[in-house]
Scaffold this motif. Sequence first.
Motif, PDB file in Angstrom:
ATOM      1  N   LEU A  85      84.104 -13.851  99.946  1.00  0.00           N
ATOM      2  CA  LEU A  85      82.720 -14.195  99.508  1.00  0.00           C
ATOM      3  C   LEU A  85      82.007 -15.335 100.653  1.00  0.00           C
ATOM      4  N   ALA A  86      82.888 -16.189 101.003  1.00  0.00           N
ATOM      5  CA  ALA A  86      82.552 -16.967 102.207  1.00  0.00           C
ATOM      6  C   ALA A  86      82.074 -16.542 103.351  1.00  0.00           C
ATOM      7  N   ALA A  87      82.735 -15.459 103.711  1.00  0.00           N
ATOM      8  CA  ALA A  87      82.297 -14.652 104.830  1.00  0.00           C
ATOM      9  C   ALA A  87      80.766 -14.029 104.587  1.00  0.00           C
ATOM     10  N   ALA A  88      80.703 -13.334 103.384  1.00  0.00           N
ATOM     11  CA  ALA A  88      79.453 -12.790 103.197  1.00  0.00           C
ATOM     12  C   ALA A  88      78.203 -13.787 103.150  1.00  0.00           C
ATOM     13  N   LEU A  89      78.482 -14.777 102.666  1.00  0.00           N
ATOM     14  CA  LEU A  89      77.536 -15.864 102.497  1.00  0.00           C
ATOM     15  C   LEU A  89      76.981 -16.348 104.001  1.00  0.00           C
ATOM     16  N   LEU A  90      77.908 -16.313 104.702  1.00  0.00           N
ATOM     17  CA  LEU A  90      77.896 -16.873 106.309  1.00  0.00           C
ATOM     18  C   LEU A  90      76.907 -15.689 106.804  1.00  0.00           C
ATOM     19  N   ALA A  91      77.224 -14.485 106.514  1.00  0.00           N
ATOM     20  CA  ALA A  91      76.825 -13.470 107.203  1.00  0.00           C
ATOM     21  C   ALA A  91      75.328 -13.149 106.972  1.00  0.00           C
ATOM     22  N   CYS A  92      75.145 -13.545 105.617  1.00  0.00           N
ATOM     23  CA  CYS A  92      73.777 -13.066 105.038  1.00  0.00           C
ATOM     24  C   CYS A  92      72.638 -14.053 105.114  1.00  0.00           C
ATOM     25  N   GLY A  93      72.045 -14.115 106.223  1.00  0.00           N
ATOM     26  CA  GLY A  93      71.191 -15.338 106.909  1.00  0.00           C
ATOM     27  C   GLY A  93      69.959 -15.622 106.102  1.00  0.00           C
ATOM     28  N   GLY A  94      69.432 -14.543 105.101  1.00  0.00           N
ATOM     29  CA  GLY A  94      67.987 -14.817 104.575  1.00  0.00           C
ATOM     30  C   GLY A  94      68.271 -15.187 103.000  1.00  0.00           C
ATOM     31  N   LEU A  95      69.427 -15.425 102.815  1.00  0.00           N
ATOM     32  CA  LEU A  95      69.798 -15.692 101.187  1.00  0.00           C
ATOM     33  C   LEU A  95      68.845 -16.926 100.834  1.00  0.00           C
ATOM     34  N   THR A  96      68.336 -16.636  99.588  1.00  0.00           N
ATOM     35  CA  THR A  96      67.542 -17.791  98.817  1.00  0.00           C
ATOM     36  C   THR A  96      68.138 -18.228  97.532  1.00  0.00           C
ATOM     37  N   LYS A  97      68.778 -17.218  96.800  1.00  0.00           N
ATOM     38  CA  LYS A  97      69.270 -17.635  95.638  1.00  0.00           C
ATOM     39  C   LYS A  97      70.594 -16.869  95.528  1.00  0.00           C
ATOM     40  N   VAL A  98      71.407 -17.395  94.968  1.00  0.00           N
ATOM     41  CA  VAL A  98      72.889 -16.663  94.773  1.00  0.00           C
ATOM     42  C   VAL A  98      73.374 -17.205  93.308  1.00  0.00           C
ATOM     43  N   LYS A  99      73.847 -16.310  92.685  1.00  0.00           N
ATOM     44  CA  LYS A  99      74.330 -16.583  91.435  1.00  0.00           C
ATOM     45  C   LYS A  99      75.747 -16.350  91.388  1.00  0.00           C
ATOM     46  N   LEU A 100      76.668 -17.351  91.231  1.00  0.00           N
ATOM     47  CA  LEU A 100      78.203 -17.130  91.612  1.00  0.00           C
ATOM     48  C   LEU A 100      78.848 -17.749  90.098  1.00  0.00           C
ATOM     49  N   ASN A 101      80.168 -17.075  89.954  1.00  0.00           N
ATOM     50  CA  ASN A 101      81.045 -17.794  89.112  1.00  0.00           C
ATOM     51  C   ASN A 101      81.346 -18.918  89.521  1.00  0.00           C
ATOM     52  N   SER A 102      81.345 -19.978  88.413  1.00  0.00           N
ATOM     53  CA  SER A 102      81.517 -21.408  88.622  1.00  0.00           C
ATOM     54  C   SER A 102      82.898 -21.505  89.272  1.00  0.00           C
ATOM     55  N   SER A 103      84.065 -20.686  88.902  1.00  0.00           N
ATOM     56  CA  SER A 103      85.397 -20.634  89.301  1.00  0.00           C
ATOM     57  C   SER A 103      85.418 -20.667  90.852  1.00  0.00           C
ATOM     58  N   PHE A 104      84.356 -20.180  91.475  1.00  0.00           N
ATOM     59  CA  PHE A 104      84.533 -20.004  92.971  1.00  0.00           C
ATOM     60  C   PHE A 104      84.144 -21.360  93.686  1.00  0.00           C
ATOM     61  N   LYS A 105      83.476 -22.238  92.934  1.00  0.00           N
ATOM     62  CA  LYS A 105      82.846 -23.354  93.525  1.00  0.00           C
ATOM     63  C   LYS A 105      84.100 -24.397  94.098  1.00  0.00           C
ATOM     64  N   PRO A 106      85.085 -24.513  93.642  1.00  0.00           N
ATOM     65  CA  PRO A 106      86.057 -25.304  94.249  1.00  0.00           C
ATOM     66  C   PRO A 106      86.883 -24.700  95.256  1.00  0.00           C
TER      67      PRO A 106
END
Lengths: 708, 456
Positions: free
Chosen positions: A650-671
Amino acid sequence: MAETVGNLCRKMHGGEGFDTLTLDLFSRAPSPAPCSYSKPAKRPRVDGAVTMGKDEDRQNPFDFLSEEILFLILDRLESEPLSKKSFSLVCRSFYTAESCHRRELTPLRSGLLPAALARYPSVEKVDLSLCPTVTDTVLFSVGNCLRSSLRSIDLSRSKGFSHAGIESVVENCANLVEMNLSNATDLSDAAAAAIGRARNLERLWLARCKLVTDMGIGCIAVGCQKLKLLCLKWCLGISDLGVALVAVKCKQLRNLNLSFTLVTGAGLEVVLQLPYLEDLALVGCLCIDDGSLLSLKHECKSLQVLNLSNSQPINHAGLSSLLNITVGLRQLNMAYCCMVTHSLTSSFRKLAKLQSVKLDGCEVTTAGLKTIANACVSLTELSLRKCSGVTDDGLSSIVMKNKGLTNLDITCCGNITDLSLANITSSCTSLITLQMESCTLVSKEGFRLIGQHCHLLEHLDLTDNELDDEGLKAFSGCHKLSILKIGICLKISDEGLIHIAKNCPKLRELDLYRSAGVKDAGIRAIAHGCPQLQITNLAYCTWITDASLRALSKCSDLNTLEIRGCPQVSSAGVIAIAVGCPKLTKLDIKKCYYVNDAAMLILARFSRNLHQINLSYCSITNVGLLALASVGCLQNMTILHLKGLTPNGLAAALLACGGLTKVKLNSSFKPLIPRPLLEHVEERGCVFQWIDKPFQVPFSSLVQETCT
Amino acid sequence: MDSKRMPIFEASSSGGDQSRNLNQNHQVDVSNSIDICFDARSEQSLIKFSSNLDHNSSDQSYQTPQFKMNLDPRAMLNNLDFLEQKIHQIRDIVRSTLNNKGRISTQSNEFAVQQQLINTDLTSIIIQLISTAGTLLPSMKNVLANGGSSVGQIPSIPDSASDLGLVGTSQQKLDLVSEGTELSEYEELIKGLGEWDDEGIKSMPADDNDVKDSGDGVSGENLPPGSYEVLQLEKEEILAPHTHFCTICGKGFKRDANLRMHMRGHGDEYKSPSALSKPQKEASSEPVLLKRYSCPFVGCKRNREHKNFLPLKTILCVKNHYKRSHCDKSYICRKCNNKKFSVMADLKTHEKHCGSDKWLCSCGTTFSRKDKLFGHIALFQGHTPALPMDEIKGQGTSDQGHSCEVTTKMEETNDLFSDNAIGVTNVSDFGNAEDDYGFFSMNIDSFNFGGIDGFQ
């Protein structure tokens, strides 16, 4: 050759359409004059090419087309960005022509802007609404590159710039006419003062610029005296003083939006003295009350459109006083305002030109509706959406008097019956838009009447009704139908859809949300009969399989597809859509449990325009998500309950996707994701929404049972 | 006690009934004009005094030698004699009380009366002592005169005589607590003094109207030209620091009540309740012609030669009008060093608000209220609201054009912004508050502000 081109030009000027353009550009016929339309200062680079290419064989035949012709061709391609891209790749002259022709620029990321500005020197409109972060440096470069050619700039969705950036744009671009600075919540009066130096500004949006005070708007009012449109929605820093100054200084104002501001009757009085004011929005202006409206004296004849929705303090006395001085009104919106009674609507009598009345969400009495019927005879638009108290009697009296009605919205008017429908269909045969979601007392016979009488319908919303296949069959006369919403109509089946597919070739939008009777055969027919389909919602049509998607992939204009909760859909179907529909921008495949990484790889390869995707509950792993992250346009992602997803992936994908403005994620990923990384992504303009919903047990097993 | 001076005063008061136009008193010596008593409130006493001057011009010259020739050694000797005499008197009184104390201790009532007489004698003699001693010093008079000419300092420098008068009365009051009969009268007197003070203060805002040239009542009164009597004071009379003068010693006072307090020191005859009480207007007996005033400046609208003559209502109006319209503005605001005034009260009013002008126009004009600024901008073409300098500078940009216009004026007004720390800090505090509490609440505030200021 020259004659061919001349003919072509004539054809284009005549406005005749042509599907394919074939030119015999490769014939060896010598042409001393390349084109009669060519200008003396023709592309110097071509001359260079002529001198360079010593033998005539190597000369590019496309160079014989003058710029004017190329521009005419490009004009035709205006609506098809992909074709324009292909066009620019033909040859150098085409590339230059395309560069010089483009007037509008909508970059995905502000980082692309310097290169784009260098390539497109004559851009008039820069739309930065897709760029979450626009720094002052970017605005400096915009101002320096485009100079006086820039006429419009849109910063409504961007953050990160200050008044210095605005100032550079305003100072460099003297011809700036349009500026959208909505949602710039951190802009202060200094920025407003900078805007005030744009003397030629005609349209300005400042919605939600909450830090701008009367001082700032005062600078704008004094500086931009050519303003014709001004939107001050949610500008809570602005009081009557500022508004009054705008009204005193900007006499050219046509369109003024004061919604959700703290303007009172005193400010309104000055505003209504504007000589050319046509459109005034006062949505949610809670400081305007009856008492202040009673004192209004000055007549405002020019006003045509008035929006008073959500203005609770206004009552019939105040409204009557207001309508007394705005006799030229054509459109009146009083949604969620007050109770519509006889005394309220009797003031409509003075409005001889009234065409559109919107009373959404109001409590309505039959007497009130009858008074409208007596007062207004030339209505073309009536909205009683979510009104309580709408009866057959009241509604019938209005539609009987206003036979010219084209737009009717009676969504959620639960008390009306077939009687109303009979009166509507018999008197208003020219209806173009009919929205009647959740009119539960209307029977299937009532819906049949619509199709039989209203052949001009283009937009029909019958969601959540008793509609059946017979009713759909009745619509076979509505050849112009382009939007059809028949979600939650449990009685319709493939049979009805086949009738629609046969008779409504212009259908662009079809909503079948939870219309569970629909199967592959119906969708196949629609895909075949309605090739212009752009938006389709098949959510929770549980019988849908890959076959439907394969059929829909033939609709190459498709840009929005929702197949949420269709458990029989697999990767093969999504792949077919990806390959067949290059314009796809929104895709919802939530709870399509069998869609896996294979679909994502193909989607990433073919759907380069994808903006928004919902992947929750799919069988997608790190691989699929990373592939998807390569889609540059992707802005909005919902990634909940993906079993194969790890924090690292997930971290890699977030980093690779430069134009993201809004992402809904499961709160278990937060920590589990490194904090600096999240901060970095947020800094790029992305907003995280941490959802804490429990995993729902897929009932695919249930579905499979029913299948067998 | 100087019994022979009493008739003079009586004579002056008896002659007071005839009301005469001041302008007929051309024979009044210019050097004497300083002695003319002007009562700020009652025209009656003015006339009284002016006629008094006419009648007793010879007495006047005889009565006030010490005043006019304060550097004359003969006069000084006279004064010293007078002092000596007074000191003897005090000694006698004190001695007599000592003798009496033992004898009349039982008859408390009689003793109290005696005691009271002694006390009043004592106070009046002491006052006379001090005032005469004061005239001995030539420099003393100059100080008083200077203080008088700069009206602005008067409120800050206590008038010694009036202070003493007050002290005297309050002492008497303390002594007379047991006394039932005369107590009420004294109290009334003290109250009366208080009233005078109050009115003196209250008159300030009323003065402001005069500046606007409309609040003088007469313009609104629409009196027919013949229905009132027009009086005109000379320039010197208007600018005189004191308006009430003691006929005996020549000391000047600003207020009639202070003079009456002072007069008690000149003899028992001034101590009677009728002499001490406020002179009553006997308007009820005969119809008194209304009095209005004309400004001595020819060409002024307030001058009676003007064809649209607007008379002034009271002498205080005359004074304020003359100072504001025809005198130099010698009082400069210490805060902004820019605004000038000719009336001290105006300066004080301005200084109270100076520096709170945070609403700035691009032309350099400042306003204390936002609605005034916006009215100004709406009126003039090309004027823009100017943002506070720190707001623009704080964000680190060179705000050309705009600030240039501002700075030119800024240099003129010198330290409007640098010196006047209050205004600047206010603005910056404002900004901080915005940051801290979010813009919503702050904007509600500013809205209210606008609402109050603007359209109500």
